[in-house]
Design an enzyme around this catalytic site. Sequence first.
Site, PDB file in Angstrom:
ATOM      1  N   ARG A  10       0.845  -1.189   0.000  1.00 11.08           N
ATOM      2  CA  ARG A  10       0.000   0.000   0.000  1.00 11.08           C
ATOM      3  C   ARG A  10       0.873   1.227   0.000  1.00 11.08           C
ATOM      4  O   ARG A  10       1.807   1.342   0.788  1.00 11.08           O
ATOM      5  CB  ARG A  10      -0.917   0.034   1.229  1.00 11.08           C
ATOM      6  N   VAL A  11       0.571   2.126  -0.922  1.00  9.71           N
ATOM      7  CA  VAL A  11       1.196   3.439  -0.939  1.00  9.71           C
ATOM      8  C   VAL A  11       0.082   4.469  -0.967  1.00  9.71           C
ATOM      9  O   VAL A  11      -1.012   4.214  -1.461  1.00  9.71           O
ATOM     10  CB  VAL A  11       2.159   3.636  -2.136  1.00  9.71           C
ATOM     11  N   SER A  12       0.350   5.645  -0.428  1.00  4.30           N
ATOM     12  CA  SER A  12      -0.690   6.672  -0.326  1.00  4.30           C
ATOM     13  C   SER A  12      -0.907   7.433  -1.621  1.00  4.30           C
ATOM     14  O   SER A  12      -2.002   7.902  -1.886  1.00  4.30           O
ATOM     15  CB  SER A  12      -0.356   7.655   0.785  1.00  4.30           C
ATOM     16  N   THR A  13       0.130   7.569  -2.435  1.00  2.00           N
ATOM     17  CA  THR A  13      -0.008   8.330  -3.676  1.00  2.00           C
ATOM     18  C   THR A  13       0.521   7.529  -4.847  1.00  2.00           C
ATOM     19  O   THR A  13       1.311   6.590  -4.674  1.00  2.00           O
ATOM     20  CB  THR A  13       0.760   9.667  -3.600  1.00  2.00           C
ATOM     21  N   GLN A  16       4.427   7.296  -5.337  1.00  3.13           N
ATOM     22  CA  GLN A  16       5.281   6.613  -4.368  1.00  3.13           C
ATOM     23  C   GLN A  16       5.753   5.277  -4.936  1.00  3.13           C
ATOM     24  O   GLN A  16       5.041   4.618  -5.687  1.00  3.13           O
ATOM     25  CB  GLN A  16       4.549   6.386  -3.054  1.00  3.13           C
TER      26      GLN A  16
END
Length: 186
Positions: A10-13, A16
Amino acid sequence: MTGQSFGYIRVSTLDQNTIRQLDGEPLDRVFTDHASGKDQNRPQLEALMDFARDGDTVLVHSMDRLARNLDDLRAIVRRLTEKKVQVRFVKENLAFTGDDTAMSTFLLSVMGELAEFERALLRERQREGITLAKKAGVYKGRGKMLNAEQAAALIRRAAAGEAKAALAREFGVSRQTIYQYIRPNP
């Protein structure tokens, strides 16, 4: 017979880097979400939890990649381990099977609480930084989503009774943004 190994990233953007999270881990399949850890709507996490079966292993780089608060972390780990899926956190070097000892359950709680605490500190520092920047006249906030002409058209069409959701889609903004534009200024 051993199960498969799945990775959850999982990455926020979108910009990334996902590669570093499970680099070098032998995986049969990787599920990747581009969403905040506090967001409950993570399609790839749901797909992983539906896909994983008895004997499989789910690898996650670290606990904060799976969840940003303790309740969510426990619920996700429990949901997987109830299916006899092992959950392994690479950074923390911890694994959970559902047949865990009191010590491993304690470690899940402590490490999960640390991730939640870290997130709260980050939000606090962010709020403090914004307050200081506003006082210094540096912080102006996010720019307007619509130019003056678009805003006038939006207000006119909303007043004429057009559906807010349809306007939001057409203008490429959220419904909340629509309401901010049509709300009378005090």
